[in-house]
Scaffold this active site. Structure first.
Site, PDB file in Angstrom:
ATOM      1  N   LYS A 123      -2.363  -1.973  -3.347  1.00  0.00           N
ATOM      2  CA  LYS A 123      -3.414  -1.112  -2.792  1.00  0.00           C
ATOM      3  C   LYS A 123      -2.983   0.350  -2.931  1.00  0.00           C
ATOM      4  O   LYS A 123      -2.432   0.939  -2.005  1.00  0.00           O
ATOM      5  CB  LYS A 123      -3.687  -1.454  -1.325  1.00  0.00           C
ATOM      6  CG  LYS A 123      -4.780  -0.603  -0.689  1.00  0.00           C
ATOM      7  CD  LYS A 123      -5.105  -1.036   0.733  1.00  0.00           C
ATOM      8  CE  LYS A 123      -6.166  -0.113   1.345  1.00  0.00           C
ATOM      9  NZ  LYS A 123      -6.597  -0.564   2.686  1.00  0.00           N
ATOM     10  N   GLU A 142       0.819  -1.212   0.000  1.00  0.00           N
ATOM     11  CA  GLU A 142       0.000   0.000   0.000  1.00  0.00           C
ATOM     12  C   GLU A 142       0.859   1.271   0.000  1.00  0.00           C
ATOM     13  O   GLU A 142       1.249   1.760   1.058  1.00  0.00           O
ATOM     14  CB  GLU A 142      -0.945   0.034   1.206  1.00  0.00           C
ATOM     15  CG  GLU A 142      -1.842   1.260   1.226  1.00  0.00           C
ATOM     16  CD  GLU A 142      -2.813   1.302   2.389  1.00  0.00           C
ATOM     17  OE1 GLU A 142      -3.604   2.271   2.455  1.00  0.00           O
ATOM     18  OE2 GLU A 142      -2.786   0.397   3.236  1.00  0.00           O
TER      19      GLU A 142
END
Length: 336
Positions: free
Chosen positions: A220, A178
């Site tokens: 992500k 992420e």
């Protein structure tokens, strides 16, 4: 089973053409703020009740494939003694765990941040896996200013993400990578476009250096958006066009799924933008890993009261269903 089999089975259980990931991994300070907004006290018992309520929503597994849990939640159980990871998997929702340990300033790069938590990560991952977690998540944050992120910020954060991902895969845990470019600021969408492209390029260069298997991870990222304080906000079509352009320039087709974070978008904005992204062709699955954009209506409906459990679950299920439709490019704002 072998480590490789563990990784492959997790990927297969989490990636399809209709479901997304629920991010329910708010840290203690963050969940306290969310609870304060509804007038609820953030005790361990209240957090257990709320997250148990989310995970026991009947039919949620039709729209949600995985849930990211906070460390505290991984060890909690329902009133009848079932662990929350077991509860999730009983609904075909793969349990995962947030493993980073928070942010600090990056020395030598004023304005940039770095995430802590690599020390002892291997030992923690072994324990988390024994508790039922099959994937992990680590976030690096990139503020946008006139000079951030700096070259040092780009390289240091990418290195952290790659080291984390490599460690996860070595132990049979699928990593969610992420890199979040923050929405905060007055920057326009062009600036976000430029920064996001630099960030993703640096991340995948680092993943390659550390020999991370791209087929066995989930990305992500943020969408490419105007800063929250920018006077000119880009529309949904431009957000989708620019986001896809950046992804096609930087993310190898070997990555099986891109699950966007909501990053401060309203639930409606997050769903509408996802739907627009899924109107075109892409080599990856384009899905969600939303936290607030999935939970906000449910949290308000719950209000901290056990009497509102059914309303809370109905709100969550509805939001998950709408995002599932957007995941397939079949959402319309009239459905709200």
């Amino acid at each position: 089973m072998s480590i490789q089999t563990d990784l492959q089975n997790c990927i297969e259980d989490m990636i399809d053409d209709s479901r997304g990931i629920l991010a329910a991994d708010e840290s203690s300070p963050t969940i306290a703020k969310r609870f304060a907004s509804i007038g609820a006290e953030s005790t361990e018992e209240m957090r257990r009740q709320y997250r148990s309520l989310l995970l026991s929503t009947d039919g949620l597994g039709e729209y949600i494939c995985g849930v990211i849990l906070f460390e505290e939640t991984l060890a909690q159980s329902t009133n009848n003694g079932q662990s929350l990871p077991q509860l999730a998997w009983s609904n075909r929702i793969v349990p995962g765990i947030k493993v980073d340990k928070g942010l600090g300033d990056l020395p030598g790069a004023p304005g940039d941040k770095i995430t802590f938590g690599l020390d002892g990560l291997a030992e923690r991952l072994v324990g988390y896996k024994e508790q039922g977690a099959r994937f992990a998540k680590w976030r690096e944050l990139y503020p946008i200013t006139s000079h951030n992120p700096t070259p040092l910020g780009l390289s240091a954060n990418a290195e952290m993400l790659a080291r984390y991902a490599a460690q996860c895969q070595a132990l049979g845990v699928v990593p969610i990578v992420e890199p979040e470019v923050l929405m905060d600021g007055k920057h326009d969408i062009e600036r976000c476009h430029t920064v996001t492209e630099k960030v993703l390029r640096s991340v995948f260069e680092a993943l390659a250096r550390h020999r991370v298997q791209l087929e066995l991870l989930i990305l992500k990222p943020n969408m490419v958006l105007s800063g929250k304080s920018c006077p000119q906000q880009a529309g949904t079509d431009e957000v989708a066009e620019r986001t896809l352009q950046v992804l096609k320039r930087t993310v190898p087709a070997a990555v099986p799924s891109i699950n966007f974070l909501s990053g401060g978008m309203t639930p409606e904005q997050a769903t509408e933008n996802l739907n627009s992204l899924n109107q075109g062709q892409a080599p990856w699955q384009l899905s969600t890993s939303y936290g607030r954009a999935l939970q906000e209506p449910a949290l308000k409906a719950w209000g901290g009261s056990s009497n509102n459990g059914a309303a809370c679950q109905a709100a969550l299920l509805n939001r998950a269903r709408l995002n599932s439709l957007a995941r397939q490019g079949n959402y319309d704002s009239s459905m709200e």
